[in-house]
Design an enzyme around this catalytic site. Structure first.
Site, PDB file in Angstrom:
ATOM      1  N   MET A  26       0.867  -1.192   0.000  1.00  0.00           N
ATOM      2  CA  MET A  26       0.000   0.000   0.000  1.00  0.00           C
ATOM      3  C   MET A  26       0.892   1.226   0.000  1.00  0.00           C
ATOM      4  SD  MET A  26      -2.868  -0.706   2.900  1.00  0.00           S
ATOM      5  CE  MET A  26      -1.746  -1.554   3.993  1.00  0.00           C
ATOM      6  N   GLU A 165      -1.783  -5.362 -12.214  1.00  0.00           N
ATOM      7  CA  GLU A 165      -2.599  -4.132 -12.141  1.00  0.00           C
ATOM      8  C   GLU A 165      -2.419  -3.195 -13.343  1.00  0.00           C
ATOM      9  OE1 GLU A 165      -2.802  -6.285  -9.482  1.00  0.00           O
ATOM     10  OE2 GLU A 165      -4.217  -4.868  -8.616  1.00  0.00           O
ATOM     11  N   TYR A 167       0.482  -2.214 -14.760  1.00  0.00           N
ATOM     12  CA  TYR A 167       1.716  -1.433 -14.786  1.00  0.00           C
ATOM     13  C   TYR A 167       2.672  -1.979 -15.871  1.00  0.00           C
ATOM     14  CZ  TYR A 167       0.151   0.782 -10.446  1.00  0.00           C
ATOM     15  OH  TYR A 167      -0.562   1.494  -9.513  1.00  0.00           O
ATOM     16  N   ARG A 215       4.351 -10.463  -8.523  1.00  0.00           N
ATOM     17  CA  ARG A 215       2.883 -10.224  -8.499  1.00  0.00           C
ATOM     18  C   ARG A 215       2.376 -10.407  -9.926  1.00  0.00           C
ATOM     19  NH1 ARG A 215      -0.298  -5.937  -5.624  1.00  0.00           N
ATOM     20  NH2 ARG A 215      -2.419  -6.682  -5.830  1.00  0.00           N
ATOM     21  N   HIS A 253      -5.805  -1.162 -13.446  1.00  0.00           N
ATOM     22  CA  HIS A 253      -6.457   0.032 -12.901  1.00  0.00           C
ATOM     23  C   HIS A 253      -7.482   0.616 -13.862  1.00  0.00           C
ATOM     24  CE1 HIS A 253      -4.274  -0.091  -9.287  1.00  0.00           C
ATOM     25  NE2 HIS A 253      -3.114   0.238  -9.797  1.00  0.00           N
ATOM     26  N   ARG A 256     -13.025  -1.666 -15.797  1.00  0.00           N
ATOM     27  CA  ARG A 256     -14.296  -1.059 -15.350  1.00  0.00           C
ATOM     28  C   ARG A 256     -15.108  -2.046 -14.516  1.00  0.00           C
ATOM     29  NH1 ARG A 256     -13.952   4.021 -14.683  1.00  0.00           N
ATOM     30  NH2 ARG A 256     -11.988   3.158 -14.091  1.00  0.00           N
ATOM     31  N   GLN A 340     -12.202   5.322   1.564  1.00  0.00           N
ATOM     32  CA  GLN A 340     -12.324   6.763   1.797  1.00  0.00           C
ATOM     33  C   GLN A 340     -11.059   7.413   2.343  1.00  0.00           C
ATOM     34  OE1 GLN A 340     -16.768   6.152   3.248  1.00  0.00           O
ATOM     35  NE2 GLN A 340     -16.037   8.179   3.782  1.00  0.00           N
ATOM     36  N   TRP A 574     -17.121   6.072  -9.624  1.00  0.00           N
ATOM     37  CA  TRP A 574     -17.438   5.529 -10.949  1.00  0.00           C
ATOM     38  C   TRP A 574     -18.247   4.225 -10.822  1.00  0.00           C
ATOM     39  CZ3 TRP A 574     -15.741   0.664 -12.383  1.00  0.00           C
ATOM     40  CH2 TRP A 574     -14.723   0.092 -11.619  1.00  0.00           C
TER      41      TRP A 574
HETATM   42  P1  FAD Z   1     -24.974  10.145  13.662  1.00  0.00           P
HETATM   43  O1  FAD Z   1     -24.483   8.948  12.978  1.00  0.00           O
HETATM   44  O2  FAD Z   1     -26.151  10.824  13.092  1.00  0.00           O
HETATM   45  O3  FAD Z   1     -25.267   9.769  15.168  1.00  0.00           O
HETATM   46  C1  FAD Z   1     -25.914  10.620  16.051  1.00  0.00           C
HETATM   47  C2  FAD Z   1     -26.519   9.788  17.157  1.00  0.00           C
HETATM   48  O4  FAD Z   1     -26.999  10.649  18.143  1.00  0.00           O
HETATM   49  C3  FAD Z   1     -27.702   8.951  16.702  1.00  0.00           C
HETATM   50  O5  FAD Z   1     -27.539   7.622  17.131  1.00  0.00           O
HETATM   51  C4  FAD Z   1     -28.897   9.604  17.359  1.00  0.00           C
HETATM   52  O6  FAD Z   1     -29.931   8.690  17.665  1.00  0.00           O
HETATM   53  C5  FAD Z   1     -28.249  10.155  18.615  1.00  0.00           C
HETATM   54  N1  FAD Z   1     -28.984  11.263  19.215  1.00  0.00           N
HETATM   55  C6  FAD Z   1     -29.481  12.350  18.592  1.00  0.00           C
HETATM   56  N2  FAD Z   1     -30.065  13.153  19.506  1.00  0.00           N
HETATM   57  C7  FAD Z   1     -29.929  12.554  20.714  1.00  0.00           C
HETATM   58  C8  FAD Z   1     -30.308  12.902  22.032  1.00  0.00           C
HETATM   59  N3  FAD Z   1     -30.957  14.010  22.269  1.00  0.00           N
HETATM   60  N4  FAD Z   1     -29.956  12.063  23.021  1.00  0.00           N
HETATM   61  C9  FAD Z   1     -29.300  10.917  22.789  1.00  0.00           C
HETATM   62  N5  FAD Z   1     -28.938  10.549  21.552  1.00  0.00           N
HETATM   63  C10 FAD Z   1     -29.229  11.365  20.527  1.00  0.00           C
HETATM   64  N6  FAD Z   1     -20.343   7.940   5.799  1.00  0.00           N
HETATM   65  C11 FAD Z   1     -19.208   7.495   5.331  1.00  0.00           C
HETATM   66  O7  FAD Z   1     -18.158   7.998   5.726  1.00  0.00           O
HETATM   67  N7  FAD Z   1     -19.152   6.480   4.413  1.00  0.00           N
HETATM   68  C12 FAD Z   1     -20.270   5.882   3.954  1.00  0.00           C
HETATM   69  O8  FAD Z   1     -20.188   4.978   3.137  1.00  0.00           O
HETATM   70  C13 FAD Z   1     -21.501   6.337   4.428  1.00  0.00           C
HETATM   71  N8  FAD Z   1     -22.647   5.785   3.996  1.00  0.00           N
HETATM   72  C14 FAD Z   1     -23.819   6.239   4.486  1.00  0.00           C
HETATM   73  C15 FAD Z   1     -25.000   5.656   4.031  1.00  0.00           C
HETATM   74  C16 FAD Z   1     -26.224   6.081   4.527  1.00  0.00           C
HETATM   75  C17 FAD Z   1     -27.466   5.465   4.021  1.00  0.00           C
HETATM   76  C18 FAD Z   1     -26.256   7.104   5.505  1.00  0.00           C
HETATM   77  C19 FAD Z   1     -27.582   7.562   6.051  1.00  0.00           C
HETATM   78  C20 FAD Z   1     -25.093   7.693   5.957  1.00  0.00           C
HETATM   79  C21 FAD Z   1     -23.871   7.273   5.439  1.00  0.00           C
HETATM   80  N9  FAD Z   1     -22.684   7.853   5.841  1.00  0.00           N
HETATM   81  C22 FAD Z   1     -21.508   7.389   5.368  1.00  0.00           C
HETATM   82  C23 FAD Z   1     -22.676   9.032   6.710  1.00  0.00           C
HETATM   83  C24 FAD Z   1     -22.253   8.713   8.114  1.00  0.00           C
HETATM   84  O9  FAD Z   1     -22.945   7.599   8.593  1.00  0.00           O
HETATM   85  C25 FAD Z   1     -22.461   9.929   8.988  1.00  0.00           C
HETATM   86  O10 FAD Z   1     -21.730  11.015   8.479  1.00  0.00           O
HETATM   87  C26 FAD Z   1     -22.012   9.658  10.409  1.00  0.00           C
HETATM   88  O11 FAD Z   1     -22.822   8.650  10.943  1.00  0.00           O
HETATM   89  C27 FAD Z   1     -22.115  10.893  11.276  1.00  0.00           C
HETATM   90  O12 FAD Z   1     -21.772  10.509  12.574  1.00  0.00           O
HETATM   91  P2  FAD Z   1     -22.280  11.251  13.865  1.00  0.00           P
HETATM   92  O13 FAD Z   1     -21.839  10.418  15.002  1.00  0.00           O
HETATM   93  O14 FAD Z   1     -21.860  12.661  13.831  1.00  0.00           O
HETATM   94  O15 FAD Z   1     -23.857  11.274  13.748  1.00  0.00           O
HETATM   95 FE1  SF4 Z   2      -9.410   1.931   3.670  1.00  0.00          FE
HETATM   96 FE2  SF4 Z   2     -11.945   2.060   4.478  1.00  0.00          FE
HETATM   97 FE3  SF4 Z   2     -10.564  -0.217   4.772  1.00  0.00          FE
HETATM   98 FE4  SF4 Z   2      -9.981   1.844   6.267  1.00  0.00          FE
HETATM   99  S1  SF4 Z   2     -11.913   0.749   6.275  1.00  0.00           S
HETATM  100  S2  SF4 Z   2      -8.536   0.556   5.180  1.00  0.00           S
HETATM  101  S3  SF4 Z   2     -10.344   3.539   4.879  1.00  0.00           S
HETATM  102  S4  SF4 Z   2     -11.089   0.747   2.875  1.00  0.00           S
END
Ligand code: FAD
Ligand code: SF4
Length: 666
Positions: A26, A165, A167, A215, A253, A256, A340, A574
């Site tokens: 990596m 890959e 290269y 590889r 790389h 698709r 990510q 993509w």
């Molecule tokens: P949240 O995850 O929103 O958590 C907040 C928590 O606080 C919740 O459990 C809620 O119930 C609780 N809460 C709220 N108010 C109160 C209260 N008054 N008292 C007690 N508890 C409370 N991010 C990525 O990085 N990669 C992805 O692939 C990705 N895919 C996603 C797919 C979907 C469908 C969704 C919806 C989101 C995705 N995300 C992804 C986004 C990611 O999940 C959020 O950015 C992340 O969860 C934010 O984290 P957080 O802890 O700030 O908030």
């Molecule tokens: Fe990369 Fe996501 Fe795996 Fe961490 S969890 S190594 S960021 S692919």
């Protein structure tokens, strides 16, 4: 022993590997960063301490032409050796073994001195390579050999010659990229001569007691790639040339087809290695999306390979092997294949790290030192930010209570885990659940904490996430309008004709969810869906795909005039776009929303009115901060993190990283 095959030593004759886990190569961008080699030394030493049998470094180029980008690391003279000694000494000090990968980018180089067997531009690089002369081909071989000798001087246990890959070496092997008429082109024997000479001449120079991994691209996943017969011929030639181990490469790389992203079911590609394994005596390494000890053990049990390559899983958890060995697999922080913070960071010229482990590749900068002033800390909200902060603070010795309104921890991860291809998010929830219990975080579920009670704590962390943004459109209260949460939890069902307002990551996931027909955890169904021939009966392993009729009509709408999903990750965007395009999802940009009524959604696209006759309108129109508590608390002892702090652009990587940074300083 819990994973007996995975944990059995491997005897290479002149040396023994303590188990069958190879940490795959990596590039982290530390190779080019300030104090990068010191930081890499700590990074690799931690993985060696965590029990990995053999580590392979990120790719180091053998000459200027071979660099992937102008700033990339080279090893061309004895001046380059000293830096690498920091790595080899650190790894050897903890009884690890490490090989250096030698990578020549060929036509994948993003720099002016780009060269290739033939002057043919790759579809992913905007530069046309210069054709190497016969003399220059010989020079490239000498440069590989020279670098291998220098790697030996630097104390590496061996080298990996990157032959897959897409290269340079791979470009020589495959007819499509090698149109040469001299002894390096034409017949298959001629096309593999470059690879064979590199290994043969390297072996002559480094002697018998030095690992040479080759590889080998077993499944090119490009048109007119190698056939199975050719792959086997090359493996046999490598055995004769003096290779010690054959590692599996999957996909160029420019291919698709997803090869490592989260939607690839774990272990999908491992069966390809068996065809080479049955033909030669050298140990074979299986690779790609193998992220749990169970999947790894199963591959070895099937006798498809002798070793397992895991790269990102060791970013996610440096102690993967030790945990497997101690029957603590449930404590492994599993890589979710999101790319990510690792690969996407590389494309953004940032140092790679890991979404689920923000300490990865930052071993020199970030550490959770035990506190000498344990505090009572309340954390409100158990999404990624709240879970991660609670764990890290508890690991430092603080007394943490975590309050969550819902009946389970996870926050938005409880929605994300339902998306086809994101099943590994369950593993992250499992990890945090176990770790919070292990580190004695007191979790209060179904609890809307009373703000007055928070004042009793030394510190309060607000991690209450976000609320969905409600766009200002006439008729937004119409019964056809639903939230993405209601759709993903099954509280509401989508009709046959759907409009999704928004085209960000969540909108893409929702579109995937409501159009999905493939059983995602099934490798064969995945291969069918993407046109992959896992038995390599066609050259390159691609086969025609026939798409099923979509199960519903879906429109995905955005205000901005730009490509839908423009903010999705470079290495996965993509895939999401292709997947939805194959399901005939219509992506409309430059949309102004007029109103919603019984007829459907009234919009203007670049001032032209249109009515979308949809029965369901799903809102994925962004989020706003959901910070209920911080107003009433003393600012010095109240900290807001994750989506509650800043909703715009929030994702789990940012949420978990913020949690780590706060836990370190609180
Ligand atoms: P949240 O995850 O929103 O958590 C907040 C928590 O606080 C919740 O459990 C809620 O119930 C609780 N809460 C709220 N108010 C109160 C209260 N008054 N008292 C007690 N508890 C409370 N991010 C990525 O990085 N990669 C992805 O692939 C990705 N895919 C996603 C797919 C979907 C469908 C969704 C919806 C989101 C995705 N995300 C992804 C986004 C990611 O999940 C959020 O950015 C992340 O969860 C934010 O984290 P957080 O802890 O700030 O908030
Ligand atoms: Fe990369 Fe996501 Fe795996 Fe961490 S969890 S190594 S960021 S692919």
């Amino acid at each position: 022993m819990y994973y007996p095959r995975l944990l059995t030593p491997l005897d290479l004759g002149f040396t023994q590997l303590k188990n069958r886990v190879l940490m795959g190569s990596m590039h982290t961008n530390l190779e080019e960063a300030k104090n990068g080699f010191k930081r890499l030394a700590s990074f690799y030493a931690l993985r060696a301490e965590g029990g990995v049998g053999l580590i392979v470094t990120g790719g180091i180029s053998p000459n200027v032409e071979g660099k992937l980008a102008p700033n990339r690391a080279l090893m061309t003279s004895s001046n380059d050796v000293k830096d690498h000694q920091l790595i080899t000494q650190a790894v050897h000090n903890v009884e690890g073994k490490i090989c250096m990968q030698i990578l020549h980018a060929g036509r994948y180089a993003y720099q002016k001195q780009i060269v290739a067997p033939s002057p043919l531009q790759s579809p992913i690089i905007p530069l046309t390579p210069r054709e190497l002369s016969s003399v220059e081909v010989e020079q490239q071989i000498s440069d590989f050999v020279n670098t291998a000798v220098l790697a030996q001087d630097a104390g590496y246990d061996g080298v990996e010659i990157m032959g897959s890959e897409g290269y340079l070496i791979n470009q020589f092997i495959v007819k499509t990229t090698n149109h040469r008429q001299d002894e390096w082109g034409g017949s298959y024997q001629n096309r593999i001569r470059f690879a064979v000479e590199i290994v043969k001449q390297t072996r002559l120079r480094v002697g018998k007691n030095f690992i040479i991994i080759f590889r080998l691209s077993m499944l090119d996943l490009v048109d007119n790639g190698s056939s199975l017969e050719e792959v086997i011929m090359l493996a046999k030639a490598m055995e004769l040339a003096g290779a010690t181990i054959i590692n599996t490469g999957i996909g160029w790389h420019e291919s698709r087809v997803p090869t490592i992203a989260s939607m690839v079911p774990p272990g999908t590609y491992a069966s390809i290695s068996q065809y080479v394994k049955s033909e030669i005596a050298l140990p074979i390494v299986a690779s790609n999306r193998i992220n749990t000890p169970e999947v790894a053990e199963n591959i070895l049990e099937n006798d498809w390979a002798d070793m397992i390559s895991m790269a990102r899983p060791l970013l996610a958890d440096s102690h993967f092997v030790v945990k497997a060995k101690n029957n603590k697999a449930e404590e492994i922080n599993t890589c979710i294949g999101c790319n990510q913070a690792c690969l996407d960071h590389i494309f953004l010229n940032k140092v790679a790290t890991c979404l689920v482990n923000p300490f990865a590749a930052r071993e020199e900068e970030l550490a959770l030192h035990p506190t000498n002033k344990p505090k009572h800390i309340a954390v409100v909200g158990a999404g990624p930010a709240g879970m991660a902060f609670s764990l890290y603070a508890a690991q430092r010795g603080h007394h943490v209570q975590l309050f969550e309104a819902e009946d389970s921890i996870g926050g938005q991860f409880n929605l994300a885990k339902r998306i086809p291809g994101k099943e590994d998010f369950y593993q992250t929830l499992r990890y945090f659940r176990n770790q919070l219990a292990k580190h004695k975080v007191k979790v209060h579920l179904n609890t809307l904490v009373d703000a007055a009670k928070l004042t009793a704590f030394d510190e309060v962390v607000i991690a209450t996430g976000t609320k969905a943004n409600l766009p200002d459109i006439g008729g937004i209260e119409h019964p056809s309008v639903v939230s993405y949460g209601d759709i993903l939890t099954g509280k509401k069902l989508a009709g046959n004709n759907v409009a999704i307002i928004g085209a960000g990551g969540i909108a893409f996931d929702v579109a995937e969810y409501i159009t999905n027909t493939v059983k995602p955890v099934d490798a064969n169904a995945f291969a069918e869906h993407w046109g992959i021939d896992l038995k390599l009966r066609s050259n390159g392993g691609l086969k025609p795909v026939s798409y099923e009729e979509p199960i519903r009509n879906v429109f995905m709408l955005q205000r901005k005039i730009r490509k839908s999903g423009a903010d999705l990750g470079k290495t996965t965007g993509w895939i999401h776009r292709t997947s939805l395009k194959n399901k005939k999802v219509s992506m409309l940009a430059g949309v102004d929303y007029e109103k919603i009524d019984a007829q459907g959604l009234h919009i203007n696209i670049r001032k032209k009115p249109r009515v979308l006759n949809v029965d369901t309108i799903i809102l994925c129109a962004g989020q706003v901060e959901n910070d209920l508590y911080s107003q009433g608390l003393e600012p010095e002892k109240c900290h807001v993190i994750g989506g509650a702090h800043l909703a715009k652009g929030i994702d789990a990587q940012k949420a978990i990283e913020e949690a780590a940074l706060l836990a370190i300083r609180i």
